[in-house]
Motif scaffolding. Structure first.
Motif, short mmCIF file in Angstrom:
data_model
loop_
_atom_site.label_atom_id
_atom_site.label_comp_id
_atom_site.label_asym_id
_atom_site.label_seq_id
_atom_site.Cartn_x
_atom_site.Cartn_y
_atom_site.Cartn_z
N SER A 223 25.56 68.77 68.74
CA SER A 223 25.83 67.41 69.19
C SER A 223 25.12 66.42 68.28
CB SER A 223 25.37 67.21 70.63
OG SER A 223 23.95 67.33 70.71
N SER A 224 25.56 65.16 68.35
CA SER A 224 24.96 64.14 67.49
C SER A 224 25.14 62.76 68.11
CB SER A 224 25.60 64.16 66.10
OG SER A 224 25.05 63.15 65.27
N ALA A 225 24.10 61.94 67.96
CA ALA A 225 24.14 60.55 68.41
C ALA A 225 24.03 59.61 67.22
CB ALA A 225 23.02 60.28 69.42
N GLU A 226 24.54 60.04 66.07
CA GLU A 226 24.51 59.23 64.85
C GLU A 226 25.74 59.57 64.01
OE1 GLU A 226 21.43 60.45 62.12
OE2 GLU A 226 21.49 62.51 62.88
N SER A 227 26.00 58.76 63.00
CA SER A 227 27.06 59.08 62.05
C SER A 227 26.69 60.36 61.32
CB SER A 227 27.26 57.94 61.06
OG SER A 227 27.75 56.79 61.71
N LEU A 228 27.67 61.23 61.12
CA LEU A 228 27.40 62.51 60.48
C LEU A 228 28.63 62.88 59.64
CD1 LEU A 228 24.94 64.42 60.66
CD2 LEU A 228 26.26 65.83 62.25
N GLY A 229 28.39 63.18 58.39
CA GLY A 229 29.48 63.56 57.52
C GLY A 229 30.55 62.49 57.38
N GLY A 230 30.13 61.23 57.47
CA GLY A 230 31.07 60.12 57.35
C GLY A 230 31.83 59.80 58.62
N LYS A 231 31.57 60.52 59.72
CA LYS A 231 32.24 60.27 61.00
C LYS A 231 31.27 59.55 61.94
CE LYS A 231 35.83 62.50 59.54
NZ LYS A 231 36.26 63.77 60.13
N ALA A 232 31.70 58.37 62.41
CA ALA A 232 30.83 57.51 63.21
C ALA A 232 30.74 57.98 64.66
CB ALA A 232 31.33 56.08 63.16
N LEU A 233 29.64 57.63 65.32
CA LEU A 233 29.44 57.92 66.73
C LEU A 233 30.49 57.18 67.56
CD1 LEU A 233 27.55 59.10 68.99
CD2 LEU A 233 26.31 56.93 68.88
N VAL A 234 31.05 57.87 68.57
CA VAL A 234 32.05 57.26 69.45
C VAL A 234 31.47 57.05 70.85
CG1 VAL A 234 34.32 57.54 70.51
CG2 VAL A 234 33.94 58.29 68.14
N GLY A 235 30.93 58.10 71.44
CA GLY A 235 30.34 57.98 72.77
C GLY A 235 28.84 57.76 72.68
N ARG A 236 28.17 58.02 73.77
CA ARG A 236 26.70 57.95 73.73
C ARG A 236 26.15 59.11 72.89
NH1 ARG A 236 25.14 56.46 80.06
NH2 ARG A 236 26.13 54.38 80.03
N ARG A 237 26.79 60.24 73.03
CA ARG A 237 26.47 61.40 72.21
C ARG A 237 27.74 62.23 72.11
NH1 ARG A 237 21.57 63.26 70.63
NH2 ARG A 237 21.49 65.35 69.75
N ASP A 238 28.09 62.69 70.93
CA ASP A 238 29.33 63.43 70.72
C ASP A 238 29.07 64.90 70.44
OD1 ASP A 238 30.56 60.94 70.84
OD2 ASP A 238 30.67 60.71 68.66
N GLY A 239 29.99 65.74 70.86
CA GLY A 239 29.95 67.13 70.45
C GLY A 239 30.35 67.22 68.99
N ILE A 240 29.74 68.16 68.26
CA ILE A 240 29.97 68.27 66.81
C ILE A 240 30.51 69.66 66.45
CG2 ILE A 240 28.82 68.38 64.55
CD1 ILE A 240 29.24 65.56 65.50
N LEU A 241 31.59 69.67 65.67
CA LEU A 241 32.09 70.86 65.01
C LEU A 241 32.07 70.55 63.52
CD1 LEU A 241 34.21 70.07 67.56
CD2 LEU A 241 34.93 72.40 67.11
N ALA A 242 31.43 71.37 62.72
CA ALA A 242 31.29 71.05 61.30
C ALA A 242 31.41 72.31 60.46
CB ALA A 242 29.95 70.36 61.04
N LYS A 243 31.81 72.09 59.21
CA LYS A 243 31.85 73.16 58.23
C LYS A 243 30.95 72.80 57.07
CE LYS A 243 36.53 74.71 59.35
NZ LYS A 243 37.85 75.11 58.82
N VAL A 244 30.26 73.82 56.54
CA VAL A 244 29.43 73.63 55.35
C VAL A 244 29.89 74.63 54.29
CG1 VAL A 244 27.42 72.78 56.62
CG2 VAL A 244 27.65 75.24 56.17
N ASN A 245 29.73 74.24 53.03
CA ASN A 245 30.08 75.17 51.95
C ASN A 245 28.91 76.12 51.69
OD1 ASN A 245 28.18 73.73 50.44
ND2 ASN A 245 29.74 72.48 49.41
N LYS A 246 29.02 76.97 50.70
CA LYS A 246 27.99 77.99 50.47
C LYS A 246 26.67 77.39 50.01
CE LYS A 246 29.70 79.07 45.82
NZ LYS A 246 30.24 80.17 44.95
N SER A 247 26.67 76.09 49.66
CA SER A 247 25.43 75.40 49.30
C SER A 247 24.80 74.69 50.49
CB SER A 247 25.69 74.39 48.17
OG SER A 247 26.16 75.05 47.01
N GLY A 248 25.51 74.69 51.63
CA GLY A 248 24.98 74.04 52.83
C GLY A 248 25.39 72.60 53.00
N SER A 249 26.26 72.09 52.12
CA SER A 249 26.71 70.71 52.22
C SER A 249 27.87 70.60 53.20
CB SER A 249 27.15 70.18 50.85
OG SER A 249 26.08 70.24 49.93
#
Length: 387
Positions: A223-249
């Protein structure tokens, strides 16, 4: 003529109505989950086809215990080769090896009294125990299926961290942690070479699940309560699904959100089945969602609850979810909790409930998995359960 025309019309109407009645989902009777045995006190557990492995942190050592699915001990191993150590997450590989991730302190300090002081009152000075050094060295332990420590790998981390998850693939291991100012990702090769930690987000984000792919990339959830990966916060706190490459980015971030809502993905599987909590408008629900590999929802369901607890993949595309249910559930008979009570639901590949297990005896879940030939296995502080 009228009779000849009327008869086929009746037949057509009857045939057209038949599929709707036969396709109606059947009611599911809730039954009590079976308790297999009690277990020793432990902090974590991992389940594989060979059995159950528990780990517990004792003073200056880690106790690792292997059990079969009846709760009978197969072997026990004590890790105490360092001054101090703590295990915090575990996983297994395809060969049945156990991988533990934790922290050690490389040295301990001893406080010495000043020599030459005059002891006027003849006070007896007790020996001074060593001061525990910071647990700041990231460590991996590899343990064979028969309980032999085969390797210990350490990193030169400079700050303590909370390790939240670990995931293994054929070409390495991802370790997910939190240093208080953001989640961190550390990659390790299978021969113990660690990458520099990659920080994701700040203290406003909490990432708790990770699944490594064969190419070294990974999926992470939380979950996240801040912009993450260029995607802005919508609710008070959002559930997060993310992918990282083999370098962790970060390469992709999808937010599960609603205005003024608090959402959090609390548990996930490698097959993209997630369970989490949704709080909005004074209501508290658990969300159960099957995603595809692009993070698009395949099916989803919400039910009133206090919180979600665990998720697991089952056979033939099915999924299990353990949560604290707070109300009756359509089609589940014999289930009307008056207080938040643990329940396990099994969903088929289309999201239809096919099994309901009352689990009020299950307390503080450490691990949950489906094992071929055994069934659903839950390891908790209150014992081992099968369903």
């Amino acid at each position: 003529m009228i009779r000849k025309a009327f008869i086929p019309i009746i037949l057509v109407a009857t045939l057209a109505s038949t599929p709707f009645s036969s396709a109606a989902p059947k009611s599911i009777a809730s039954v009590e989950i079976s308790k297999v045995s009690t277990v020793i006190d432990h902090e974590g557990a991992v389940i594989n086809n060979q059995g159950i492995t528990l780990y517990s942190n004792e003073e200056k050592k880690v106790l690792v215990t292997s059990l079969d699915f009846t709760g009978t001990e197969k072997w026990a191993l004590i890790l105490e080769e360092r001054a101090d150590q703590i295990a915090m997450a575990a996983t297994t590989d395809k060969d049945g090896n156990i991988w533990l991730a934790g922290l050690i302190s490389a040295t301990s300090e001893t406080v010495s009294a000043t020599t030459g002081a005059v002891n006027v009152d003849s006070v007896i000075v007790e020996p001074v125990n060593p001061i525990r050094a910071d647990l700041n060295t990231l460590t991996l332990w590899k343990i064979s299926p028969d309980g032999v420590l085969t390797a210990t790998f350490t990193d030169s981390a400079t700050a303590p961290s909370l390790i939240t998850a670990i995931s293994h693939s054929s070409n390495g291991i991802w370790i997910l942690g939190d240093r208080g100012a953001g989640s961190i990702l550390v990659n390790a090769t299978l021969n113990g070479k660690f990458s520099k930690a990659v920080t994701i987000g700040t203290a406003k984000s909490s990432l708790t699940s990770i699944f490594r792919n064969s190419d070294g990339s990974a999926q992470i959830y939380g979950s996240s309560a801040e912009s993450l990966g260029g995607k802005a916060l919508v609710g008070r706190r959002d559930g997060i699904l993310a992918k990282v490459n083999k370098s962790g980015s970060l390469t992709n971030v999808v937010r599960s959100s609603a205005n003024s809502a608090t959402r959090n993905w609390l548990s996930a599987t490698s097959t993209y089945f997630l369970t989490g909590e949704v709080k909005a408008g004074g209501k508290s629900e658990s969300a159960f969602t099957k995603f595809n590999s692009s993070f698009a929802p395949v099916w989803t369901l919400r039910l009133p609850s206090q919180t979600s607890i665990a998720a697991a993949s089952g056979p033939n595309g099915s999924h299990y979810a353990l949560f604290n249910s707070t109300s009756a559930i359509p089609r589940v008979t014999g289930w009307r909790p008056t207080t938040p009570t643990s329940l396990v639901l099994r969903f088929d590949a289309k999201g239809v409930i096919t099994q309901a297990l009352r689990a009020n005896q299950v307390k503080t879940v450490r691990a949950m998995a489906h094992v071929s030939g055994v069934g659903l296995v839950i390891v908790s502080a209150s014992g081992i359960f099968k369903g």
